[in-house]
Design a protein around this motif. Structure first.
Motif, PDB file in Angstrom:
ATOM      1  N   UNK A 252       0.849  -1.186   0.000  1.00  0.00           N
ATOM      2  CA  UNK A 252       0.000   0.000   0.000  1.00  0.00           C
ATOM      3  C   UNK A 252       0.884   1.234   0.000  1.00  0.00           C
ATOM      4  N   UNK A 253       0.720   2.108  -0.993  1.00  0.00           N
ATOM      5  CA  UNK A 253       1.432   3.374  -1.058  1.00  0.00           C
ATOM      6  C   UNK A 253       0.511   4.469  -0.515  1.00  0.00           C
ATOM      7  N   UNK A 254       1.107   5.485   0.110  1.00  0.00           N
ATOM      8  CA  UNK A 254       0.270   6.483   0.780  1.00  0.00           C
ATOM      9  C   UNK A 254       0.992   7.821   0.870  1.00  0.00           C
ATOM     10  N   UNK A 255       0.243   8.859   1.185  1.00  0.00           N
ATOM     11  CA  UNK A 255       0.753  10.142   1.651  1.00  0.00           C
ATOM     12  C   UNK A 255      -0.389  10.876   2.336  1.00  0.00           C
ATOM     13  N   UNK A 256      -0.047  11.855   3.174  1.00  0.00           N
ATOM     14  CA  UNK A 256      -1.017  12.727   3.826  1.00  0.00           C
ATOM     15  C   UNK A 256      -0.910  14.125   3.233  1.00  0.00           C
ATOM     16  N   UNK A 257      -2.024  14.823   3.150  1.00  0.00           N
ATOM     17  CA  UNK A 257      -2.014  16.256   2.843  1.00  0.00           C
ATOM     18  C   UNK A 257      -2.761  16.985   3.948  1.00  0.00           C
ATOM     19  N   UNK A 258      -2.302  18.172   4.263  1.00  0.00           N
ATOM     20  CA  UNK A 258      -2.934  19.005   5.277  1.00  0.00           C
ATOM     21  C   UNK A 258      -3.503  20.239   4.587  1.00  0.00           C
ATOM     22  N   UNK A 259      -4.821  20.360   4.561  1.00  0.00           N
ATOM     23  CA  UNK A 259      -5.454  21.495   3.888  1.00  0.00           C
ATOM     24  C   UNK A 259      -5.212  22.806   4.628  1.00  0.00           C
ATOM     25  N   UNK A 260      -4.905  22.717   5.915  1.00  0.00           N
ATOM     26  CA  UNK A 260      -4.660  23.938   6.684  1.00  0.00           C
ATOM     27  C   UNK A 260      -3.313  24.557   6.330  1.00  0.00           C
ATOM     28  N   UNK A 261      -2.281  23.718   6.220  1.00  0.00           N
ATOM     29  CA  UNK A 261      -0.933  24.219   5.915  1.00  0.00           C
ATOM     30  C   UNK A 261      -0.572  24.083   4.446  1.00  0.00           C
ATOM     31  N   UNK A 262      -1.448  23.427   3.658  1.00  0.00           N
ATOM     32  CA  UNK A 262      -1.192  23.215   2.224  1.00  0.00           C
ATOM     33  C   UNK A 262       0.162  22.556   2.004  1.00  0.00           C
ATOM     34  N   UNK A 263       0.309  21.396   2.579  1.00  0.00           N
ATOM     35  CA  UNK A 263       1.576  20.665   2.473  1.00  0.00           C
ATOM     36  C   UNK A 263       1.281  19.178   2.438  1.00  0.00           C
ATOM     37  N   UNK A 264       2.246  18.432   1.990  1.00  0.00           N
ATOM     38  CA  UNK A 264       2.170  16.978   1.953  1.00  0.00           C
ATOM     39  C   UNK A 264       3.144  16.419   2.974  1.00  0.00           C
ATOM     40  N   UNK A 265       2.758  15.354   3.662  1.00  0.00           N
ATOM     41  CA  UNK A 265       3.599  14.822   4.725  1.00  0.00           C
ATOM     42  C   UNK A 265       3.418  13.315   4.823  1.00  0.00           C
ATOM     43  N   UNK A 266       4.242  12.674   5.672  1.00  0.00           N
ATOM     44  CA  UNK A 266       4.239  11.227   5.834  1.00  0.00           C
ATOM     45  C   UNK A 266       4.422  10.886   7.310  1.00  0.00           C
ATOM     46  N   UNK A 267       4.130   9.653   7.705  1.00  0.00           N
ATOM     47  CA  UNK A 267       4.170   9.293   9.124  1.00  0.00           C
ATOM     48  C   UNK A 267       5.533   8.784   9.556  1.00  0.00           C
ATOM     49  N   UNK A 268       6.448   8.610   8.620  1.00  0.00           N
ATOM     50  CA  UNK A 268       7.814   8.249   8.998  1.00  0.00           C
ATOM     51  C   UNK A 268       8.789   9.133   8.234  1.00  0.00           C
ATOM     52  N   UNK A 269      10.006   9.190   8.742  1.00  0.00           N
ATOM     53  CA  UNK A 269      11.012  10.031   8.102  1.00  0.00           C
ATOM     54  C   UNK A 269      11.395   9.438   6.756  1.00  0.00           C
ATOM     55  N   UNK A 270      11.422  10.275   5.755  1.00  0.00           N
ATOM     56  CA  UNK A 270      11.802   9.846   4.410  1.00  0.00           C
ATOM     57  C   UNK A 270      12.554  10.967   3.721  1.00  0.00           C
TER      58      UNK A 270
END
Length: 466
Positions: A138-156
């Motif tokens: 499973x490939x994934x990513x998170x986006x935050x509409x408040x900060x307009x950024x993309x992030x992940x749950x582990x360091x990459x």
């Protein structure tokens, strides 16, 4: 075991998904890797029997239901995707109408939520999770509409994600915001649309770009003045529909001038490869590929100019070859005739090949042009050999003209004497020098300097007389 989705409660579905979930890997990706435009599918068409009253109200096919809080959305380009309300909101392009796919998606969501809870990863109503099922992984990513950024749950790292290298956190922030807007472009139909402030800000960006394109030859904006005006008109007409998912926008890099390099690029070695004839093309290639970025307008202008130059060289070479037919019975030096004809023939062949190769590339978009230039750029020589190939048709045509001129002078010496031929040669040489000098920048600067000195002397004479 196939389970009818319409008969399956959400709690039962989660239980089945948890029991059957695989031990695949959770992989971080970016919104550039959703594979939206890489999908292919073929449908086999066949005849079908239509039973009586098939589409009557009493015989409509049983609808396919999604679990609670899931909804289906259709991108303006036609791509189907699914969204689950909650914290986090979940988006996927996996086909959830297929029970086994739905089980996989639900299982991976549960696994990701468990990891988020263990790591105390901050979640809010503004955070959105994208997942992509890749076999057992499973490939994934998170986006935050408040900060307009993309992030992940582990360091990459940027390298692991296929992103370009960065030099600072601020540049990384810009890069993550660009990925956010790519996500919005791919999934615009479910989150309520853009705010009016965002739309107005974008109008201001394009308005500034219009002025920048009008006043600067090296504008950093990738669209032309006419395209910017069209964008402004479309955006202003969209003010009453800011909640509609068809509104999209872009994010640009920050630089002062399009041809101003920001990234360090080592000096090109072996510059002897760049002859005088190819330096013009080398400058054009370097200018259109500053920091490995390509602007559509500049790419089209460069290719159009090259095609025009190659067509001019082919016409000149063709007429040079035709001229040999008239001189065939007069020439007394077959070696010079063969040499000039060979040069004209090579120029005609080279220009024809280049025109055939680059005419389709004229309509490349910025991304296609960037990928192409990346593939032809040498790590050591950069674009020197490419520029040399670009310059060959014109250079061969000019050499053919020089050899043909030498052959004409040789014929004049035979028929009218050596003195007459030498005189014609000197006159032609002086005419060429005069043309080169009067059309050069140095001549115009010298002429302007002489005019300024003459004006000052005239003013001094007038002052002394007064």
């Amino acid at each position: 075991m196939a389970i009818p989705t319409s008969k399956l409660a959400l709690s039962e579905l989660i239980s089945v998904a948890t029991e059957s979930k695989s031990e695949g890997n959770l992989l971080p990706i970016t919104s550039n890797d959703t594979g939206r435009y890489d999908k292919t599918g073929l449908a086999e068409l066949d005849s079908m029997q239509i039973s009586p009253g098939l589409f009557s109200r009493s015989r409509l096919p049983e609808p396919t239901y999604l679990p609670l809080r899931w909804s289906a959305h259709i991108h303006p380009e036609g791509q189907l995707y699914f969204c689950r309300d909650g914290s986090p909101r979940v988006v996927t392009e996996a086909y959830l109408y297929r029970p086994e796919t739905l089980c996989k998606v639900t299982g991976w969501i549960k696994k990701i939520e468990d990891i988020v809870a263990d790591k105390s990863f901050p979640l809010s109503d503004q955070v959105e999770l994208f997942i992509k099922i890749e076999g057992e992984d499973c490939a994934y990513y998170f986006v935050d509409h408040a900060t307009r950024a993309q992030t992940w749950i582990e360091e990459t790292g940027t390298y692991d994600l296929g992103l370009p290298p960065v030099v600072s956190l601020s540049q990384l922030n810009i890069l993550c915001e660009e990925l956010y807007w790519t996500h919005i472009e791919h999934f615009p139909m479910h989150f309520g649309g853009l705010s009016g402030e965002t739309l107005d800000s974008l109008v201001c960006v394009f308005t500034h770009a219009i002025c920048d394109q009008m006043t600067s030859r090296v504008s950093t904006f990738p669209y032309s003045k006419q395209e910017c005006e069209a964008f402004v008109s479309l955006l202003k007409n969209s003010r009453d529909h800011v909640a509609d998912g068809n509104i999209t926008c872009i994010v640009e890099y920050s630089r002062l001038s399009r041809d101003q390099a920001i990234l360090y690029d080592p000096e090109t070695k072996h510059q002897w490869v760049s002859t005088v004839a190819s330096r013009l093309y080398l400058a054009q290639l370097d200018d259109v590929f500053v920091d490995h970025l390509v602007y559509t307008e500049q790419w089209k202008a460069m290719v159009t100019g090259c095609l025009r130059d190659w067509r001019g060289a082919s016409y000149g070479a063709f007429f040079g070859l035709m001229l040999h037919l008239f001189l065939l019975g007069l020439t007394s030096c077959p070696t010079l005739a063969v040499a000039s004809a060979s040069l004209f023939g090579a120029s005609l062949l080279g220009s024809t090949i280049l025109i055939h190769r680059y005419e389709p590339l004229q309509e490349f978009c910025a991304t296609q042009a960037m990928v192409y230039l990346e593939t032809i750029q040498s790590p050591t020589f950069k674009f020197q050999f490419v520029a040399l190939m670009f310059a060959l048709p014109r250079a061969l045509q000019l050499w053919g003209m020089l050899v043909l001129f030498a052959n004409c002078i040789f014929m004049l010496a035979i028929y009218f004497g050596t003195g007459f031929a030498a005189g014609i040669s000197v006159i032609a040489f002086l005419a060429i020098l005069a043309f080169q000098w009067t059309t050069s920048e140095r001549f115009n600067l010298s002429l302007a300097g002489l005019q300024a000195k003459f004006s000052r002397s005239q003013d001094a004479c007038y002052t002394s007389e007064v």
